[in-house]
Write an enzyme that holds these catalytic residues in place. Structure first.
Site, PDB file in Angstrom:
ATOM      1  N   GLU A  89      53.901  73.998 102.780  1.00  0.00           N
ATOM      2  CA  GLU A  89      53.078  74.967 103.056  1.00  0.00           C
ATOM      3  C   GLU A  89      51.906  74.525 104.014  1.00  0.00           C
ATOM      4  O   GLU A  89      50.754  74.994 103.777  1.00  0.00           O
ATOM      5  CB  GLU A  89      52.356  75.466 101.808  1.00  0.00           C
ATOM      6  CG  GLU A  89      53.483  76.034 100.750  1.00  0.00           C
ATOM      7  CD  GLU A  89      52.967  76.610  99.510  1.00  0.00           C
ATOM      8  OE1 GLU A  89      51.356  76.621  99.210  1.00  0.00           O
ATOM      9  OE2 GLU A  89      53.614  77.212  98.641  1.00  0.00           O
ATOM     10  N   GLU A  93      60.674  77.220  96.481  1.00  0.00           N
ATOM     11  CA  GLU A  93      59.658  77.382  95.257  1.00  0.00           C
ATOM     12  C   GLU A  93      59.857  78.809  94.994  1.00  0.00           C
ATOM     13  O   GLU A  93      59.577  79.949  95.984  1.00  0.00           O
ATOM     14  CB  GLU A  93      58.235  77.199  95.791  1.00  0.00           C
ATOM     15  CG  GLU A  93      57.986  75.542  95.827  1.00  0.00           C
ATOM     16  CD  GLU A  93      56.297  75.238  96.039  1.00  0.00           C
ATOM     17  OE1 GLU A  93      55.728  76.029  95.374  1.00  0.00           O
ATOM     18  OE2 GLU A  93      56.046  74.210  96.554  1.00  0.00           O
TER      19      GLU A  93
END
Length: 504
Positions: A177, A289
């Site tokens: 991220e 995720e």
């Protein structure tokens, strides 16, 4: 079959094949966050742990899933993690301030412990490197430490630490991220590409057999386009992270269709880039995720360890995610449920034992029963449409309704290579009604016995707990209502059903 119900039609044909389902979609994820590692999978000195510190009850709960891959060490944690802190004698390892989740890291669970845990579960390790505060030299050294076979410094250090054979880590993520302002060392997409190309080069030069995962966002963003264009020649996967959830029942159970939208757009971007750049090797999607996560979102919740408590509606959403992954089997080869223990997790521990949350049951059923080949299923059933703008509706996330109207029965089916058995997964998202269906198999007879595994409770808000660990559980039964048109079955309201159907 109850009278007065509209009967849905589910048509199966073992010759209408979408592609091969990769068991990588049943992967897991563990991060140094709250009680996921310490007090979760790893609790030294506990009577419930083995001599390595691994909780035996957690291992036994994870084994039926036959998890093909486990992602570690993060997550946001990895952008401040230096792997050398977690190798060698544990008494020499430093205790560090942990900036991502505002805690302290003991470093008693590091690379060696992670590899040993993967071996205890017979699962592939998937390591994400630190592209926040870390350097490419550090990433290169980690690959050499794990996979090196020569007489070199980092391979020899691994041997000194008691691991003479290489760990053989094939899957490596290029940061986590890195687009987010919450991430240590966050970057623009252009700067990430420049940095990731340097990391990827030295990591691949160290071990050409490794497979790299680029850091994606939601699949449809400019970030994803820029990263795929910039790294297509070096990576094997592009990642997507989307969590869903809402305290409005219908929003919650339909929200995972955002994943379907993300995958369709990301698939198109990858196809365009591969065509334009003449990239020969495939680039798959790693949805590394995913989960339902909306209750424990505050700063206080993050500091408390994100211990979300799941209800039956959340389990229905999890099953819908899995149906989406099966239908996108040609592109989704990795998916990692985040996370496995305590932190937004299917398993909850205490010093005395564990209980299984509602979302554990569909995840285990799909992992146990899904077969090798995904089928193109024909479904005719009632639909649900959200109220128009301005009408009463609570907690609906932006742009969920425009994906509808939604089929109330969400269906995925797989079969074995020979087409002799079908696994049919049906999620009834109607909150209040059973939905009856006729199930037909074209060019084949439905054999016997047909077994159904149901996750259901009268209350869609039902939860499990230490006091009531099986309030929501799996019930098994035989399906024997047959007619000239096919197998007939009424799917309970707000339920997940997995059927094993022999085909003659």
């Amino acid at each position: 079959m109850p009278a007065g119900m509209n009967v849905a039609q589910i048509t199966l044909d073992t010759h209408r094949r979408i592609g091969t389902v990769d068991r990588g979609i049943f992967g897991g994820f563990i991060e140094h966050l709250g009680r996921c590692i310490y007090g979760g999978i790893f609790e030294e000195g506990s009577p419930l742990s083995d001599e390595r510190g691994f909780r035996r009850d957690v291992l036994e709960a994870l084994r039926p899933i036959r998890m093909p891959m486990l992602r570690w060490p993060g997550g946001n944690f990895v952008s401040g993690y230096h792997w050398l802190d977690g190798v060698g004698p544990v008494e020499w390892r430093p205790r560090r301030i942990e900036l991502a989740w505002h805690g302290e890291e003991r470093n008693r669970f590091g690379t060696g412990e992670f590899i040993e845990y993967c071996r205890a579960l017979d699962t592939e390790p998937f390591i994400v490197v630190n592209m926040g505060s870390g350097s490419m030299d550090e990433a290169q050294a980690w690959v050499e430490y794990c996979n090196g076979t020569g007489n070199t410094h980092w391979a020899n250090l691994r041997r000194e630490h008691g691991h003479p054979a290489p760990h053989g880590v094939r899957y490596w993520g290029l940061g986590n991220e890195m687009y987010g302002r919450w991430q240590i060392g966050a970057l623009s997409a252009e700067d990430y590409v420049k940095k990731a190309r340097q990391f990827a080069a030295v990591m691949k030069w160290t071990d050409p057999a490794i497979r790299l995962v680029s850091c994606g966002q939601q699949g449809w963003n400019d970030w994803d386009r820029i990263v795929i264009e910039g790294l297509a020649d070096l990576v094997d996967f592009h990642s997507i992270h989307i969590y869903t959830g809402s305290d409005d029942y219908y929003t919650n159970v339909f929200h995972p269709h955002q994943a379907d939208r993300a995958l369709r757009i990301c698939e198109a971007v990858i196809e365009r880039v591969r065509y334009a750049q003449r990239i020969d090797h495939p680039i798959y999607i790693a949805y590394d995720e995913w989960n339902v996560w909306y209750r424990e979102r505050s700063l206080e919740a993050r500091r408390a360890g994100l211990e979300e408590r799941y209800n039956l509606a959340d389990a229905i959403a999890v099953a819908t995610f899995l149906n989406v992954f099966i239908r996108h089997c040609h592109s989704v080869r990795i998916a990692n449920l985040a996370q496995m223990v305590n932190v937004i997790a299917p398993i909850v521990t205490s010093p005395q034992g564990i209980f299984l949350q509602t979302i554990y049951h569909p995840f285990r059923l799909y992992a146990e029963h899904t077969r090798e080949i995904a089928l193109d299923v024909g479904v005719e059933c009632e639909t649900y449409a959200f109220p128009a703008e301005g009408e009463e509706v609570s907690a609906r996330p932006h742009r969920v309704a425009d994906l509808g109207p939604f089929a109330l029965l969400d269906v995925a089916a797989t079969c074995d290579v020979e087409g002799r058995e079908i696994c049919l997964a049906v999620v009834n998202r109607d909150r209040d009604r059973s939905l009856a269906a006729v199930i037909r198999v074209l060019d084949g007879a439905i054999g016997s016995p047909v077994r159904a595994y149901e996750v259901w409770d009268v209350d869609p808000g039902a939860t499990n707990s230490f006091e009531r660990p099986k309030a929501v559980d799996v019930r098994e039964r035989r399906v024997e209502d047959r007619g000239d048109s096919g197998l007939r079955h009424a799917f309970p309201p707000h339920s997940v059903t997995v059927m094993r159907i022999p085909v003659g």
